[in-house]
Design a protein around this motif. Structure first.
Motif, PDB file in Angstrom:
ATOM      1  N   ASP A  40      -3.386  10.249   9.995  1.00  0.00           N
ATOM      2  CA  ASP A  40      -4.200  11.396  10.403  1.00  0.00           C
ATOM      3  C   ASP A  40      -3.613  12.716   9.910  1.00  0.00           C
ATOM      4  OD1 ASP A  40      -6.294  10.125  11.724  1.00  0.00           O
ATOM      5  OD2 ASP A  40      -5.112   9.867  13.547  1.00  0.00           O
ATOM      6  N   ALA A  41      -2.631  12.644   9.019  1.00  0.00           N
ATOM      7  CA  ALA A  41      -1.974  13.864   8.537  1.00  0.00           C
ATOM      8  C   ALA A  41      -2.970  14.767   7.818  1.00  0.00           C
ATOM      9  CB  ALA A  41      -0.838  13.494   7.597  1.00  0.00           C
ATOM     10  N   GLY A  42      -2.740  16.055   7.930  1.00  0.00           N
ATOM     11  CA  GLY A  42      -3.574  17.023   7.236  1.00  0.00           C
ATOM     12  C   GLY A  42      -3.202  17.113   5.773  1.00  0.00           C
ATOM     13  N   PRO A  43      -4.004  17.816   4.994  1.00  0.00           N
ATOM     14  CA  PRO A  43      -3.767  17.887   3.548  1.00  0.00           C
ATOM     15  C   PRO A  43      -2.439  18.536   3.175  1.00  0.00           C
ATOM     16  CG  PRO A  43      -5.504  19.408   4.214  1.00  0.00           C
ATOM     17  CD  PRO A  43      -5.228  18.534   5.382  1.00  0.00           C
ATOM     18  N   GLU A  44      -1.920  19.400   4.052  1.00  0.00           N
ATOM     19  CA  GLU A  44      -0.674  20.089   3.726  1.00  0.00           C
ATOM     20  C   GLU A  44       0.513  19.141   3.678  1.00  0.00           C
ATOM     21  OE1 GLU A  44      -1.084  19.663   8.002  1.00  0.00           O
ATOM     22  OE2 GLU A  44      -2.436  20.530   6.491  1.00  0.00           O
ATOM     23  N   GLU A  45       0.475  18.041   4.436  1.00  0.00           N
ATOM     24  CA  GLU A  45       1.615  17.124   4.447  1.00  0.00           C
ATOM     25  C   GLU A  45       1.756  16.424   3.094  1.00  0.00           C
ATOM     26  OE1 GLU A  45       3.457  13.421   7.070  1.00  0.00           O
ATOM     27  OE2 GLU A  45       1.984  14.792   7.949  1.00  0.00           O
ATOM     28  N   PHE A  46       0.653  15.953   2.529  1.00  0.00           N
ATOM     29  CA  PHE A  46       0.734  15.329   1.210  1.00  0.00           C
ATOM     30  C   PHE A  46       1.084  16.374   0.157  1.00  0.00           C
ATOM     31  CE2 PHE A  46      -0.957  13.883  -2.849  1.00  0.00           C
ATOM     32  CZ  PHE A  46      -0.403  12.615  -2.936  1.00  0.00           C
ATOM     33  N   ALA A  64       5.728   6.871 -13.795  1.00  0.00           N
ATOM     34  CA  ALA A  64       4.690   6.105 -13.098  1.00  0.00           C
ATOM     35  C   ALA A  64       4.616   6.572 -11.653  1.00  0.00           C
ATOM     36  CB  ALA A  64       5.001   4.617 -13.154  1.00  0.00           C
ATOM     37  N   LEU A  65       3.393   6.687 -11.145  1.00  0.00           N
ATOM     38  CA  LEU A  65       3.151   7.129  -9.776  1.00  0.00           C
ATOM     39  C   LEU A  65       2.280   6.123  -9.049  1.00  0.00           C
ATOM     40  CD1 LEU A  65       2.267  10.940 -10.078  1.00  0.00           C
ATOM     41  CD2 LEU A  65       4.344   9.965  -9.085  1.00  0.00           C
ATOM     42  N   VAL A  66       2.650   5.847  -7.800  1.00  0.00           N
ATOM     43  CA  VAL A  66       1.831   5.038  -6.907  1.00  0.00           C
ATOM     44  C   VAL A  66       1.511   5.903  -5.695  1.00  0.00           C
ATOM     45  CG1 VAL A  66       1.733   2.981  -5.451  1.00  0.00           C
ATOM     46  CG2 VAL A  66       2.907   2.892  -7.664  1.00  0.00           C
ATOM     47  N   ILE A  67       0.237   6.183  -5.489  1.00  0.00           N
ATOM     48  CA  ILE A  67      -0.180   7.026  -4.378  1.00  0.00           C
ATOM     49  C   ILE A  67      -0.625   6.139  -3.227  1.00  0.00           C
ATOM     50  CG2 ILE A  67      -1.650   8.913  -3.621  1.00  0.00           C
ATOM     51  CD1 ILE A  67       0.251   9.633  -5.926  1.00  0.00           C
ATOM     52  N   GLY A  68       0.068   6.272  -2.095  1.00  0.00           N
ATOM     53  CA  GLY A  68      -0.305   5.547  -0.892  1.00  0.00           C
ATOM     54  C   GLY A  68      -1.142   6.427   0.020  1.00  0.00           C
ATOM     55  N   GLU A  69      -0.856   6.369   1.317  1.00  0.00           N
ATOM     56  CA  GLU A  69      -1.614   7.163   2.285  1.00  0.00           C
ATOM     57  C   GLU A  69      -1.431   8.653   2.025  1.00  0.00           C
ATOM     58  OE1 GLU A  69      -4.017   8.347   4.575  1.00  0.00           O
ATOM     59  OE2 GLU A  69      -3.659   6.298   5.309  1.00  0.00           O
ATOM     60  N   TRP A  70      -2.551   9.364   1.939  1.00  0.00           N
ATOM     61  CA  TRP A  70      -2.501  10.821   1.749  1.00  0.00           C
ATOM     62  C   TRP A  70      -2.989  11.581   2.975  1.00  0.00           C
ATOM     63  CZ3 TRP A  70      -5.660   7.400  -0.743  1.00  0.00           C
ATOM     64  CH2 TRP A  70      -7.035   7.492  -0.512  1.00  0.00           C
ATOM     65  N   GLY A  71      -3.385  10.838   4.014  1.00  0.00           N
ATOM     66  CA  GLY A  71      -3.854  11.458   5.249  1.00  0.00           C
ATOM     67  C   GLY A  71      -5.366  11.451   5.341  1.00  0.00           C
ATOM     68  N   GLU A  72      -5.866  10.806   6.416  1.00  0.00           N
ATOM     69  CA  GLU A  72      -7.313  10.706   6.634  1.00  0.00           C
ATOM     70  C   GLU A  72      -8.021  10.142   5.404  1.00  0.00           C
ATOM     71  OE1 GLU A  72      -8.383  14.678   7.920  1.00  0.00           O
ATOM     72  OE2 GLU A  72      -8.028  14.107  10.001  1.00  0.00           O
ATOM     73  N   SER A  73      -7.423   9.108   4.847  1.00  0.00           N
ATOM     74  CA  SER A  73      -7.956   8.514   3.618  1.00  0.00           C
ATOM     75  C   SER A  73      -9.324   7.872   3.818  1.00  0.00           C
ATOM     76  CB  SER A  73      -6.978   7.465   3.079  1.00  0.00           C
ATOM     77  OG  SER A  73      -6.649   6.515   4.074  1.00  0.00           O
ATOM     78  N   TYR A  74      -9.706   7.675   5.074  1.00  0.00           N
ATOM     79  CA  TYR A  74     -11.007   7.099   5.380  1.00  0.00           C
ATOM     80  C   TYR A  74     -12.128   8.132   5.313  1.00  0.00           C
ATOM     81  CZ  TYR A  74      -9.382   9.108   9.759  1.00  0.00           C
ATOM     82  OH  TYR A  74      -8.865   9.970  10.702  1.00  0.00           O
ATOM     83  N   GLU A  75     -11.773   9.434   5.220  1.00  0.00           N
ATOM     84  CA  GLU A  75     -12.837  10.438   5.148  1.00  0.00           C
ATOM     85  C   GLU A  75     -12.518  11.613   4.230  1.00  0.00           C
ATOM     86  OE1 GLU A  75     -13.552  11.793   9.086  1.00  0.00           O
ATOM     87  OE2 GLU A  75     -11.691  12.953   9.231  1.00  0.00           O
ATOM     88  N   ARG A  76     -11.270  11.750   3.788  1.00  0.00           N
ATOM     89  CA  ARG A  76     -10.936  12.848   2.880  1.00  0.00           C
ATOM     90  C   ARG A  76     -10.510  12.275   1.537  1.00  0.00           C
ATOM     91  NH1 ARG A  76      -7.134  15.489   5.663  1.00  0.00           N
ATOM     92  NH2 ARG A  76      -5.347  14.771   4.470  1.00  0.00           N
ATOM     93  N   ALA A  77     -11.102  12.789   0.480  1.00  0.00           N
ATOM     94  CA  ALA A  77     -10.841  12.253  -0.855  1.00  0.00           C
ATOM     95  C   ALA A  77      -9.383  12.438  -1.253  1.00  0.00           C
ATOM     96  CB  ALA A  77     -11.745  12.938  -1.877  1.00  0.00           C
TER      97      ALA A  77
END
Length: 310
Positions: A40-46, A64-77
């Protein structure tokens, strides 16, 4: 259902980045993972995590980069624009995996993306791009001379993205995987939407084609049977879908497949007789017919499901 994160990516061990961590002796010999702790992290954390990576890891060591959880991934791109902003520094970046999340973090069909075209435009030397999830995903036709591998892992890939891939000019692309998925989860592509891909017009180097996890597997098989791209392929992957005897018959009735090194049909709905027919027709090809499925029946109706859906 995807239950674990990748431990290696493009041959490199994946190392999770944490601000202030002790870097490996050779920070260019790993794939860096960016993953916030709170879904549920906000965009500022990522944004802060990405900023710390840019400050603490030498720019020329980010391969190489692997992007995991960026916060609210179920509703924020996923914030692809933040990766685009780093392109001037990360000139050695060659591989990106967007949204390496497990089903416990977010169901694959809920993972939210935006337009990823800018990422390809910003990194003309990028060689590998994997994308998991497709909610809101957009791609515009683009020429990219460096890309060798493109993979979309989805429970439902939008038709407009399928058509866009077919309209791209990707002269170096060797491997393409499209997890087409189910209409219930946004996979509204028809076999006709694959026409650009199956023509091979913009994919002269293609040797491995996956049109898999498809609810429309029989129609895909029929389209592949006459597709101009097939003679140049080494691997054809129609796995994880709902392929039945009808689709297998159409596939075998089309152009020869004996030049293939591998035909992947695992997770299928073929009868034992048809499976034996496929094997007999392709004696020099490694054919994967593992994980045979039986349709579910409800109230007299048969239901066949792809391997990956929600």
């Amino acid at each position: 259902m995807i239950s674990s994160h990748v431990s290696s990516f493009v041959g490199l061990p994946v190392v999770a980045f944490a601000p202030g961590m002790t870097l490996p002796d050779d920070p260019s010999a790993v794939a860096w993972r960016l993953d916030v702790d709170d879904f549920d992290a906000g965009p500022e954390e990522f944004a802060n995590l990405l900023r710390a990576l840019r400050e603490q890891v030498p720019a020329n060591a980010v391969r190489a980069l692997v992007i995991g959880e960026w916060g609210e991934s179920y509703e924020r791109a996923l914030p692809v624009e933040a990766l685009v902003e780093a392109a001037g520094d990360w000139t050695g970046l060659r591989a990106v995996f967007l949204a390496d999340l497990t089903y416990e973090q977010c169901e694959i069909s809920w993972l939210t993306h935006g337009d990823i075209t800018g990422l390809l435009a910003a990194y003309p030397l990028l060689e590998v791009l994997w994308v998991r999830g497709a909610q809101g995903l957009r791609l515009a036709p683009i020429r990219h001379a460096g890309l060798r591998e493109l993979r979309f892992e989805t429970g439902g890939l939008p038709a407009e993205v399928v058509r866009a891939v077919g309209a791209c000019d990707l002269p170096a692309l060797h491997r393409l995987e499209l997890w087409l998925g189910r209409q219930d989860y946004g996979g509204d592509a028809s076999a006709g939407d694959l026409a650009g891909v199956l023509s091979g017009a913009g994919l002269p180097a293609l040797r491995h084609l996956g049109a898999c996890n498809a609810e429309i597997a029989d129609a895909v098989a029929a389209a592949v049977a006459t597709a101009p791209v097939v003679p140049r392929l080494e691997v054809l992957d129609l796995s994880m879908g709902t392929l039945t005897d009808e689709g297998a018959r159409a596939l075998l009735a089309g152009q020869p497949l004996t030049h293939l090194t591998r035909l992947d049909l695992h997770h299928h709905f073929l009868s034992e007789e048809m499976a034996a027919t496929v094997l007999a027709a392709l004696p020099g090809v490694r054919v994967d017919l593992a994980d045979a499925q039986v349709p579910d029946e409800y109230d007299g109706t048969l239901f066949r499901y792809t391997e990956v859906g929600e």
